[in-house]
Write a protein that holds these residues in place. Structure first.
Motif, PDB file in Angstrom:
ATOM      1  N   CYS B  21      51.280  42.086  36.225  1.00 35.02           N
ATOM      2  CA  CYS B  21      50.150  42.067  37.161  1.00 35.02           C
ATOM      3  C   CYS B  21      50.302  40.851  38.068  1.00 35.02           C
ATOM      4  N   THR B  22      50.720  41.074  39.298  1.00 36.77           N
ATOM      5  CA  THR B  22      51.003  39.929  40.165  1.00 36.77           C
ATOM      6  C   THR B  22      49.996  39.776  41.306  1.00 36.77           C
ATOM      7  N   VAL B  23      49.456  40.881  41.805  1.00 31.68           N
ATOM      8  CA  VAL B  23      48.517  40.775  42.932  1.00 31.68           C
ATOM      9  C   VAL B  23      47.161  41.388  42.563  1.00 31.68           C
ATOM     10  N   PRO B  24      46.429  40.772  41.632  1.00 33.89           N
ATOM     11  CA  PRO B  24      45.188  41.382  41.135  1.00 33.89           C
ATOM     12  C   PRO B  24      44.105  41.551  42.192  1.00 33.89           C
ATOM     13  N   LEU B  25      44.049  40.659  43.171  1.00 31.73           N
ATOM     14  CA  LEU B  25      42.960  40.773  44.138  1.00 31.73           C
ATOM     15  C   LEU B  25      43.207  41.909  45.134  1.00 31.73           C
ATOM     16  N   THR B  26      44.438  42.339  45.256  1.00 35.69           N
ATOM     17  CA  THR B  26      44.731  43.482  46.121  1.00 35.69           C
ATOM     18  C   THR B  26      44.484  44.789  45.374  1.00 35.69           C
ATOM     19  N   TYR B  46      46.449  26.761  44.753  1.00 36.25           N
ATOM     20  CA  TYR B  46      45.810  26.105  45.883  1.00 36.25           C
ATOM     21  C   TYR B  46      46.868  25.246  46.564  1.00 36.25           C
ATOM     22  N   VAL B  47      46.890  25.281  47.887  1.00 43.48           N
ATOM     23  CA  VAL B  47      47.727  24.324  48.598  1.00 43.48           C
ATOM     24  C   VAL B  47      46.789  23.433  49.379  1.00 43.48           C
ATOM     25  N   LYS B  48      46.727  22.175  49.027  1.00 44.86           N
ATOM     26  CA  LYS B  48      45.785  21.228  49.636  1.00 44.86           C
ATOM     27  C   LYS B  48      44.365  21.783  49.592  1.00 44.86           C
ATOM     28  N   TYR B  49      43.926  22.232  48.427  1.00 45.07           N
ATOM     29  CA  TYR B  49      42.585  22.761  48.201  1.00 45.07           C
ATOM     30  C   TYR B  49      42.299  24.049  48.966  1.00 45.07           C
ATOM     31  N   VAL B  50      43.307  24.654  49.565  1.00 46.50           N
ATOM     32  CA  VAL B  50      43.095  25.887  50.307  1.00 46.50           C
ATOM     33  C   VAL B  50      43.646  27.047  49.495  1.00 46.50           C
ATOM     34  N   GLU B  51      42.855  28.114  49.413  1.00 46.14           N
ATOM     35  CA  GLU B  51      43.337  29.300  48.722  1.00 46.14           C
ATOM     36  C   GLU B  51      44.381  30.004  49.567  1.00 46.14           C
ATOM     37  N   ASN B  52      45.292  30.659  48.893  1.00 43.92           N
ATOM     38  CA  ASN B  52      46.400  31.272  49.603  1.00 43.92           C
ATOM     39  C   ASN B  52      46.090  32.675  50.062  1.00 43.92           C
ATOM     40  N   ASP B  53      47.062  33.266  50.652  1.00 46.01           N
ATOM     41  CA  ASP B  53      47.069  34.667  51.027  1.00 46.01           C
ATOM     42  C   ASP B  53      46.843  35.514  49.770  1.00 46.01           C
ATOM     43  N   ILE B  54      45.945  36.518  49.853  1.00 40.02           N
ATOM     44  CA  ILE B  54      45.620  37.276  48.650  1.00 40.02           C
ATOM     45  C   ILE B  54      46.771  38.168  48.199  1.00 40.02           C
ATOM     46  N   PRO B  57      52.205  37.048  45.421  1.00 38.04           N
ATOM     47  CA  PRO B  57      52.291  37.227  43.969  1.00 38.04           C
ATOM     48  C   PRO B  57      52.030  35.908  43.226  1.00 38.04           C
ATOM     49  N   GLY B  58      51.207  36.008  42.198  1.00 36.72           N
ATOM     50  CA  GLY B  58      50.957  34.840  41.363  1.00 36.72           C
ATOM     51  C   GLY B  58      49.882  33.898  41.846  1.00 36.72           C
ATOM     52  N   ALA B  59      49.247  34.195  42.991  1.00 32.81           N
ATOM     53  CA  ALA B  59      48.213  33.299  43.498  1.00 32.81           C
ATOM     54  C   ALA B  59      46.909  33.452  42.719  1.00 32.81           C
ATOM     55  N   TYR B  60      46.683  34.632  42.153  1.00 30.05           N
ATOM     56  CA  TYR B  60      45.476  34.884  41.360  1.00 30.05           C
ATOM     57  C   TYR B  60      45.875  35.461  40.012  1.00 30.05           C
ATOM     58  N   LYS B  61      45.024  35.215  39.033  1.00 28.26           N
ATOM     59  CA  LYS B  61      45.270  35.808  37.720  1.00 28.26           C
ATOM     60  C   LYS B  61      43.987  36.431  37.200  1.00 28.26           C
ATOM     61  N   VAL B  62      44.121  37.603  36.619  1.00 28.98           N
ATOM     62  CA  VAL B  62      42.975  38.228  35.965  1.00 28.98           C
ATOM     63  C   VAL B  62      43.010  37.851  34.498  1.00 28.98           C
ATOM     64  N   THR B  63      41.877  37.362  33.982  1.00 28.94           N
ATOM     65  CA  THR B  63      41.809  37.068  32.549  1.00 28.94           C
ATOM     66  C   THR B  63      40.613  37.796  31.955  1.00 28.94           C
ATOM     67  N   PRO B  64      40.729  38.260  30.713  1.00 28.13           N
ATOM     68  CA  PRO B  64      39.579  38.903  30.059  1.00 28.13           C
ATOM     69  C   PRO B  64      38.614  37.846  29.529  1.00 28.13           C
ATOM     70  N   ARG B  65      37.868  37.217  30.447  1.00 29.73           N
ATOM     71  CA  ARG B  65      37.023  36.081  30.072  1.00 29.73           C
ATOM     72  C   ARG B  65      35.896  36.490  29.124  1.00 29.73           C
ATOM     73  N   HIS B  66      35.302  37.664  29.366  1.00 25.83           N
ATOM     74  CA  HIS B  66      34.180  38.094  28.528  1.00 25.83           C
ATOM     75  C   HIS B  66      34.664  39.110  27.501  1.00 25.83           C
ATOM     76  N   ARG B  67      35.759  38.803  26.807  1.00 21.36           N
ATOM     77  CA  ARG B  67      36.371  39.792  25.915  1.00 21.36           C
ATOM     78  C   ARG B  67      35.476  40.135  24.729  1.00 21.36           C
TER      79      ARG B  67
END
Lengths: 275, 95
Positions: B21-26, B46-54, B57-67
């Motif tokens: 899973c590399t591009v979860p936000l897409t 983050y690059v200099k506190y700026v979020e990257n292009d959605i 790959p690898g800029a976002y991660k999905v985690t099962p936080r409320h498992r």
């Protein structure tokens, strides 16, 4: 009386105290951020809360301790309170500037990207919004400034759709946001109801049903985001559990028979300390 | 419905394979479809506190936080186009 009204409201409703929107408070925040929270105290607070929530599933034996910590951080940095539509309207009159923005919770929980004026469900208040406007690439796509009238229309629009208005502090007591929330998208509501983390405290009001007026149509039942409203089958009327009620007033607006009234929490002895 | 943190519900082992899973936000299928809203999206890069292009790959991660809220309906496992999600309850109800 809620603790914030005591400490930040001189005994009156704290979010109606214009001082809590003042520019100076925004500056104070920096000094407040203690060494362990670093340069982004709200972000760090959110991480601590998220860690506690994740521990509920990963290492349950650690959860009570982490929850206690998350509670403390939440109260200090990013606490929210449910407000009625009327109070939200008062708040937009007090704060300036007002700007609409995409909701950060919904991006986290549902991957929803709100990037146009119609879909914005969050409102930023106060001086910090100039910063968001100046560097849109840093602040989640920037913001859209609105006038007080437009802000009121926006509040009414989402309130009619059934969203709960709740204020957010950025370094308590600086009030920097007014969100339109629902369950389970909103993390604050979720954490409060499902994990017992008091990131969201109850509003100043509670809803009471007038059984004489209630026709039992059930319109309000589906609108409650907190699971406080039930349909009492035997008497064919709505029943509101006032201990679960957060006082958002979403049920009151929709009632065709005008049977629901919002009563000040402080007038009910059993509820005045329930926040 | 008082909050009870000693509730002895079975909690599943949930994993999201970030190699797959590399591009979860897409894609965001699991985020949108989970009835219990178990998943949370974390911004990693983050690059200099700026979020990257959605789409990076690898800029976002999905985690099962409320498992702990997972019921084991396996909708996310079925929906994932990359077979990145595994849910396993103790009884051995594997993917």
């Amino acid at each position: 009386m809620c603790q914030y009204c005591m400490t930040h409201g001189y005994g009156k409703t704290w979010y109606k105290n214009a001082m809590n929107y003042a520019r100076q408070m925004y500056k104070l925040k920096k000094g407040k951020s203690s060494k362990d929270l670093g340069r982004d105290p709200e972000g760090a607070a959110a991480l601590i809360i998220a860690e506690a929530v994740e521990a509920r599933g990963l290492k349950p034996e650690e959860f009570p301790r982490l929850r206690h910590m998350a509670n403390k951080v939440a109260q200090e940095m990013v606490v929210g309170q449910v407000v009625t539509l009327e109070d939200a309207m008062t708040m937009v009159e007090l704060a300036s500037p007002i700007a609409l923005m995409g909701c950060i919770c919904r991006k986290i929980t549902r991957g929803r990207l709100e990037d146009n004026e119609d879909s914005y469900t969050c409102m930023g208040l106060g001086i910090g919004m100039f910063k968001w406007d100046r560097w849109p690439e840093r602040y989640k796509g920037g913001v859209h400034f609105v006038t007080v009238e437009e802000a009121k229309q926006w509040l009414t629009k989402w309130h009619k759709k059934g969203m709960v208005a709740s204020l957010m502090t950025h370094g308590t007591p600086y009030i920097g946001g007014l969100c339109m929330c629902d369950y389970p998208d909103c993390l604050a509501i979720r954490y409060r109801l499902d994990y017992g983390i008091n990131q969201l405290i109850k509003g100043e009001f509670v809803a009471i049903v007038d059984y004489d007026k209630c026709t039992g149509c059930g319109t309000c039942v589906e609108r409650c985001q907190f699971g406080a409203i039930k349909f009492e089958v035997t008497i064919e009327k709505t029943n509101i559990d006032q201990f679960r009620c957060f006082g958002c007033g979403v049920c009151q607006t929709t009632c065709p028979a005008d049977a629901i009234t919002m009563v000040d929490r402080k007038t009910l002895p059993g509820l005045k300390e329930v926040w | 419905m008082a909050f009870d943190w000693e509730d002895p519900r079975p909690i599943p082992k949930m994993e999201v394979d970030h190699q797959k899973c590399t591009v979860p936000l897409t894609c965001k299928k699991c985020l949108e479809l989970c009835p219990q809203a178990v998943f949370a999206l974390n911004t990693i890069k983050y690059v200099k506190y700026v979020e990257n292009d959605i789409n990076e790959p690898g800029a976002y991660k999905v985690t099962p936080r409320h498992r702990d809220k997972c019921t084991g309906c396996m909708e996310c496992v079925k929906a994932c186009p990359n077979d990145a999600i595994t849910v396993q309850f103790e009884e051995g109800v594997a993917k």
